[in-house]
Design a protein around this motif. Structure first.
Motif, PDB file in Angstrom:
ATOM      1  N   HIS A  71      45.932 -79.142 -37.649  1.00  0.00           N
ATOM      2  CA  HIS A  71      45.340 -80.090 -37.492  1.00  0.00           C
ATOM      3  C   HIS A  71      45.699 -80.686 -38.924  1.00  0.00           C
ATOM      4  O   HIS A  71      45.512 -80.071 -40.163  1.00  0.00           O
ATOM      5  CB  HIS A  71      43.746 -81.251 -37.922  1.00  0.00           C
ATOM      6  N   THR A  72      46.113 -81.805 -39.337  1.00  0.00           N
ATOM      7  CA  THR A  72      46.477 -82.164 -40.533  1.00  0.00           C
ATOM      8  C   THR A  72      46.173 -83.492 -40.760  1.00  0.00           C
ATOM      9  O   THR A  72      45.787 -84.880 -40.380  1.00  0.00           O
ATOM     10  CB  THR A  72      47.757 -83.008 -41.360  1.00  0.00           C
ATOM     11  N   LEU A  88      53.084 -93.900 -41.201  1.00  0.00           N
ATOM     12  CA  LEU A  88      52.740 -92.415 -41.812  1.00  0.00           C
ATOM     13  C   LEU A  88      52.414 -91.388 -41.022  1.00  0.00           C
ATOM     14  O   LEU A  88      53.049 -90.514 -41.390  1.00  0.00           O
ATOM     15  CB  LEU A  88      52.202 -92.818 -42.646  1.00  0.00           C
ATOM     16  N   THR A  89      51.287 -91.791 -39.802  1.00  0.00           N
ATOM     17  CA  THR A  89      51.418 -90.803 -39.330  1.00  0.00           C
ATOM     18  C   THR A  89      52.345 -90.352 -38.335  1.00  0.00           C
ATOM     19  O   THR A  89      52.684 -89.118 -37.877  1.00  0.00           O
ATOM     20  CB  THR A  89      50.100 -90.993 -37.899  1.00  0.00           C
ATOM     21  N   ARG A  90      53.142 -91.022 -37.633  1.00  0.00           N
ATOM     22  CA  ARG A  90      55.054 -90.924 -36.794  1.00  0.00           C
ATOM     23  C   ARG A  90      55.810 -90.275 -37.500  1.00  0.00           C
ATOM     24  O   ARG A  90      56.142 -88.813 -36.961  1.00  0.00           O
ATOM     25  CB  ARG A  90      55.373 -92.810 -36.860  1.00  0.00           C
ATOM     26  N   VAL A 101      47.419 -85.168 -36.226  1.00  0.00           N
ATOM     27  CA  VAL A 101      47.640 -85.953 -37.113  1.00  0.00           C
ATOM     28  C   VAL A 101      46.721 -86.763 -37.492  1.00  0.00           C
ATOM     29  O   VAL A 101      47.015 -87.680 -36.375  1.00  0.00           O
ATOM     30  CB  VAL A 101      48.973 -86.061 -37.748  1.00  0.00           C
ATOM     31  N   VAL A 102      46.262 -87.058 -38.704  1.00  0.00           N
ATOM     32  CA  VAL A 102      45.346 -88.497 -38.926  1.00  0.00           C
ATOM     33  C   VAL A 102      46.207 -89.015 -40.362  1.00  0.00           C
ATOM     34  O   VAL A 102      46.001 -87.983 -41.639  1.00  0.00           O
ATOM     35  CB  VAL A 102      43.717 -88.470 -38.574  1.00  0.00           C
ATOM     36  N   VAL A 103      46.021 -90.906 -40.184  1.00  0.00           N
ATOM     37  CA  VAL A 103      46.270 -90.676 -41.723  1.00  0.00           C
ATOM     38  C   VAL A 103      45.478 -91.528 -42.298  1.00  0.00           C
ATOM     39  O   VAL A 103      44.907 -93.030 -41.182  1.00  0.00           O
ATOM     40  CB  VAL A 103      48.002 -91.456 -41.775  1.00  0.00           C
ATOM     41  N   GLY A 104      45.067 -91.443 -42.867  1.00  0.00           N
ATOM     42  CA  GLY A 104      43.709 -92.818 -43.811  1.00  0.00           C
ATOM     43  C   GLY A 104      44.354 -92.838 -45.239  1.00  0.00           C
ATOM     44  O   GLY A 104      44.850 -92.663 -45.853  1.00  0.00           O
ATOM     45  N   ALA A 300      38.939 -84.479 -47.557  1.00  0.00           N
ATOM     46  CA  ALA A 300      40.327 -85.359 -46.583  1.00  0.00           C
ATOM     47  C   ALA A 300      40.319 -83.616 -46.072  1.00  0.00           C
ATOM     48  O   ALA A 300      40.232 -83.818 -44.432  1.00  0.00           O
ATOM     49  CB  ALA A 300      41.736 -85.124 -46.895  1.00  0.00           C
ATOM     50  N   ALA A 301      39.767 -82.729 -45.890  1.00  0.00           N
ATOM     51  CA  ALA A 301      39.539 -81.167 -45.220  1.00  0.00           C
ATOM     52  C   ALA A 301      38.133 -81.722 -44.757  1.00  0.00           C
ATOM     53  O   ALA A 301      37.893 -81.012 -43.286  1.00  0.00           O
ATOM     54  CB  ALA A 301      39.413 -80.085 -46.445  1.00  0.00           C
ATOM     55  N   LEU A 302      37.228 -81.864 -44.813  1.00  0.00           N
ATOM     56  CA  LEU A 302      36.176 -82.142 -43.924  1.00  0.00           C
ATOM     57  C   LEU A 302      36.316 -83.047 -43.357  1.00  0.00           C
ATOM     58  O   LEU A 302      35.725 -83.026 -42.357  1.00  0.00           O
ATOM     59  CB  LEU A 302      34.590 -82.629 -45.382  1.00  0.00           C
ATOM     60  N   LEU A 303      36.459 -84.318 -43.599  1.00  0.00           N
ATOM     61  CA  LEU A 303      37.208 -85.233 -42.545  1.00  0.00           C
ATOM     62  C   LEU A 303      38.466 -84.358 -40.930  1.00  0.00           C
ATOM     63  O   LEU A 303      37.827 -84.798 -39.901  1.00  0.00           O
ATOM     64  CB  LEU A 303      37.858 -86.435 -42.561  1.00  0.00           C
ATOM     65  N   GLY A 304      39.147 -83.003 -41.839  1.00  0.00           N
ATOM     66  CA  GLY A 304      40.424 -83.114 -40.600  1.00  0.00           C
ATOM     67  C   GLY A 304      38.652 -82.060 -39.936  1.00  0.00           C
ATOM     68  O   GLY A 304      39.029 -81.439 -39.269  1.00  0.00           O
ATOM     69  N   LEU A 305      37.958 -81.017 -40.770  1.00  0.00           N
ATOM     70  CA  LEU A 305      37.133 -80.351 -40.276  1.00  0.00           C
ATOM     71  C   LEU A 305      36.310 -81.399 -38.954  1.00  0.00           C
ATOM     72  O   LEU A 305      36.175 -80.382 -37.944  1.00  0.00           O
ATOM     73  CB  LEU A 305      36.226 -79.907 -40.918  1.00  0.00           C
TER      74      LEU A 305
END
Length: 340
Positions: A71-72, A88-90, A101-104, A300-305
């Motif tokens: 996951h990114t 950006l996600t695309r 992928v999640v972009v915010g 960002a890493a915590l949101l990814g986790l």
């Protein structure tokens, strides 16, 4: 593939990339230049991100043909509107760094780095200024954060420009006397602001407003009324961003985190935090107002986790261990360049 999160904090002045496993262990972390795709172009911006991501993968011992992560989580300055996040996600998905992928916007990473759940209000004051609010029921409140056209005021770049503007007007008689004038003359090593303006105009001197921002705060701290007016205006703006979001999300009567971050906030201590806290508490008495002591890439890493369903222990491990992996200063920036 073992679950890994590729976390990207893409700021205006720096890009931070962290690779962590599902247990919250930091596998690699690198930093490079700021490369907001909206500013430098989509391809150039993503090329910088990719070079840093590949460098992190190499540090982690991954083979070149192996997916970098499962996951990114990319939280980027300039991803201010849903359309930008979608584009950006695309584009990042097409790079193939990870299956999901999640972009915010980077304010979400700041909020998550300063809270246990990503609930509350975050205000970032770095090169620019922005805020986000997230309620427990999932409602969000955001600002377009597109500069003057969307009603914004503040940020290090703007404050530096204000310092120059005030010094020039003090020098030529249009403005009030201010100690910003001798401070900027000393900074530029010139006898008059007219000479500074001439050199700036002909690009014989680099105009970096971020460098002038600390001078503004220093002059204000020495009792200069003109510089203090600018600092007071910044305090007002941060309070407005915070309290408008709290009101829009019906959080003024709740125990809620209000976290502040960005280079301007972390570099001014109680000068800004103290008055901001007092004024926010007048509106939301139960709010917990503080400056975040973790870099946004950790958020960002915590949101990814969160996205991959990592255990609470992963967050604890990441928060407790990150200091061993975060570069202490810009001397450790990667050699990655914004080319083209």
């Amino acid at each position: 593939m073992t679950d890994r999160v590729l976390a990207i904090d893409g700021g205006n002045s720096k890009t931070a990339v962290m690779l962590v496993d599902a247990d919250g262990k930091v596998l690699a972390q690198v930093r490079g230049p700021g490369a907001p795709p909206q500013t430098v172009g989509m391809k150039r911006g993503l090329d910088v991100f990719e070079a840093l991501a590949r460098e992190a993968a190499a540090q982690a011992g991954l083979s070149p043909g192996e997916p970098i992560a499962s996951h990114t989580a990319a939280y980027l300055a300039g991803a201010d509107l849903p359309r930008e996040e979608e584009d950006l996600t695309r584009a990042i998905t097409e790079r193939g760094w990870s299956p999901s992928v999640v972009v915010g916007n980077d304010t979400f990473a700041l909020l998550r780095s300063g809270t246990p759940s990503g609930i509350g209000v975050a205000v970032v004051c770095g090169a620019g200024i922005n805020a986000v609010g997230v309620a427990a029921d999932g409602r969000t409140h955001r600002f377009p954060a597109l500069g003057p056209i969307s009603g914004d005021w503040g940020g290090g770049s703007h404050l530096g420009e204000q310092a120059l503007w005030l010094a020039v007007r003090a020098d030529d008689g249009r403005g009030k006397p201010t100690e910003l004038l001798p401070a900027l003359l000393e900074h530029y090593g010139e006898p008059s602001m007219s000479k500074v303006v001439e050199k700036l105009h002909f690009q014989e001197v680099l105009f970096d407003p971020h460098v002038l921002c600390p001078i503004l705060f220093d002059v204000a701290a020495r009792g200069d009324a003109v510089a203090q007016e600018v600092v007071d205006r910044l305090v007002e703006e941060i309070v407005l961003l915070s309290t408008v979001s709290l009101r829009k999300l019906d959080l003024v009567d709740e125990v809620v985190d209000v976290v502040l971050g960005g280079g301007v906030m972390t570099g001014t201590g109680e000068t800004v935090l103290g008055p901001v806290r007092r004024r926010v508490l007048e509106v939301a008495p139960l709010a917990q107002v503080r400056v975040v002591d973790l870099p946004p890439v950790v958020g960002a890493a915590l949101l990814g986790l969160d996205t991959i369903g990592a255990s609470p222990g992963a967050e604890l491990r990441l928060r407790s261990a990150y200091e061993d992996h975060v570069p202490a200063d810009d001397s450790t920036l990667s050699n990655v360049a914004v080319s083209g």
